[in-house]
Design an enzyme around this catalytic site. Structure first.
Site, PDB file in Angstrom:
ATOM      1  N   ASP A  95       0.841  -1.201   0.000  1.00  0.00           N
ATOM      2  CA  ASP A  95       0.000   0.000   0.000  1.00  0.00           C
ATOM      3  C   ASP A  95       0.876   1.252   0.000  1.00  0.00           C
ATOM      4  O   ASP A  95       0.691   2.164  -0.813  1.00  0.00           O
ATOM      5  CB  ASP A  95      -0.910  -0.026   1.231  1.00  0.00           C
ATOM      6  CG  ASP A  95      -1.882   1.142   1.271  1.00  0.00           C
ATOM      7  OD1 ASP A  95      -2.215   1.687   0.198  1.00  0.00           O
ATOM      8  OD2 ASP A  95      -2.321   1.510   2.376  1.00  0.00           O
ATOM      9  N   ARG A 138      -6.541  13.138 -11.775  1.00  0.00           N
ATOM     10  CA  ARG A 138      -6.223  12.904 -10.362  1.00  0.00           C
ATOM     11  C   ARG A 138      -6.116  11.414 -10.025  1.00  0.00           C
ATOM     12  O   ARG A 138      -5.974  11.058  -8.859  1.00  0.00           O
ATOM     13  CB  ARG A 138      -7.304  13.538  -9.476  1.00  0.00           C
ATOM     14  CG  ARG A 138      -7.382  15.060  -9.568  1.00  0.00           C
ATOM     15  CD  ARG A 138      -8.329  15.645  -8.527  1.00  0.00           C
ATOM     16  NE  ARG A 138      -9.716  15.204  -8.717  1.00  0.00           N
ATOM     17  CZ  ARG A 138     -10.363  14.364  -7.907  1.00  0.00           C
ATOM     18  NH1 ARG A 138      -9.752  13.836  -6.860  1.00  0.00           N
ATOM     19  NH2 ARG A 138     -11.630  14.049  -8.145  1.00  0.00           N
ATOM     20  N   LYS A 139      -6.162  10.540 -11.032  1.00  0.00           N
ATOM     21  CA  LYS A 139      -6.125   9.098 -10.779  1.00  0.00           C
ATOM     22  C   LYS A 139      -4.849   8.476 -11.351  1.00  0.00           C
ATOM     23  O   LYS A 139      -4.417   8.828 -12.449  1.00  0.00           O
ATOM     24  CB  LYS A 139      -7.343   8.410 -11.391  1.00  0.00           C
ATOM     25  CG  LYS A 139      -8.674   8.850 -10.793  1.00  0.00           C
ATOM     26  CD  LYS A 139      -9.833   8.119 -11.451  1.00  0.00           C
ATOM     27  CE  LYS A 139     -11.169   8.539 -10.853  1.00  0.00           C
ATOM     28  NZ  LYS A 139     -12.306   7.822 -11.493  1.00  0.00           N
TER      29      LYS A 139
END
Length: 209
Positions: A118, A165-166
């Protein structure tokens, strides 16, 4: 302490913060520093080296999971080394995982591996986003092999797609193979990172160094 001091060290400065004293930490540092993968990455001008957990101000480190509770003897033995390719294209990190990070005795907990992925995938994508900050919207984990404790591992990530923004990122954790050997993939992952709409404000509070 002002929030603007959260990130207090540059990439270069972070490499000088940690001085190993315990025999195990000295051993781990020497092994990583002398490994062929480390030497190869350090000779590649497209990669910047840092120790990201040491860029955080000392007053905040204990509140961070990977630089606080999970760090130290028997855990993440020394602060991870990270090499990042310009523009957030890819990232490589080398770590040593101790015997206090297990689920079943002798095997690293899957949740710890997910946490590392992560953070690693997120960190890989940050430079590719408009304001250099993002949050995990989705994280998929596929475990391939048991991960033994008291061993060196390599986390590799790459940003495969960016739209506004991704950012979509893929990565895995593998063994740190000796010269002449092939690494073994332990766990694979993919993620969607999204820059929050308030990113400009966050960036002013936590400047990128």
């Amino acid at each position: 302490m002002p929030t603007t001091e959260f990130i207090s060290y540059t990439d270069e400065e972070s490499l000088k913060v940690f001085q190993p004293t315990a025999p195990k930490q000295v051993e781990v540092e020497e092994y990583i520093n002398n490994h062929p993968l480390t030497k190869s990455l350090r000779s590649n001008p497209e990669f910047t080296e840092s120790r990201p957990t040491l860029k955080v101000h000392e007053d905040y480190r204990n509140a961070s999971l990977t630089s606080g509770a999970l760090a130290g003897p028997g855990k993440i033995e020394v602060p991870p080394f990270v090499w990042q390719e310009d523009g957030g294209k890819s990232l490589v990190s080398i770590l040593y995982l101790g015997n206090e990070l297990c689920g079943y005795p002798g095997l690293i907990h899957g949740g710890l591996l997910a946490t590392l992925l992560d953070e690693g995938l997120a960190r890989c994508s940050f430079p590719a986003l408009p304001n250099k900050i993002g949050m995990t919207a989705n994280l998929t984990i596929n475990y391939r092999k048991p991960s033994p404790a008291e061993s060196f591992v390599v986390l590799k990530a790459k940003t495969v797609k960016v739209e506004g923004r991704k950012a979509w990122v893929e990565g895995h954790i593998e063994t740190l193979a000796k010269q002449g050997e092939e690494p073994v993939v332990l766990v694979e992952s993919s993620a969607l990172m999204v820059e929050p709409k308030q990113a400009k404000m966050f960036r002013s509070l936590i400047p990128v160094k």
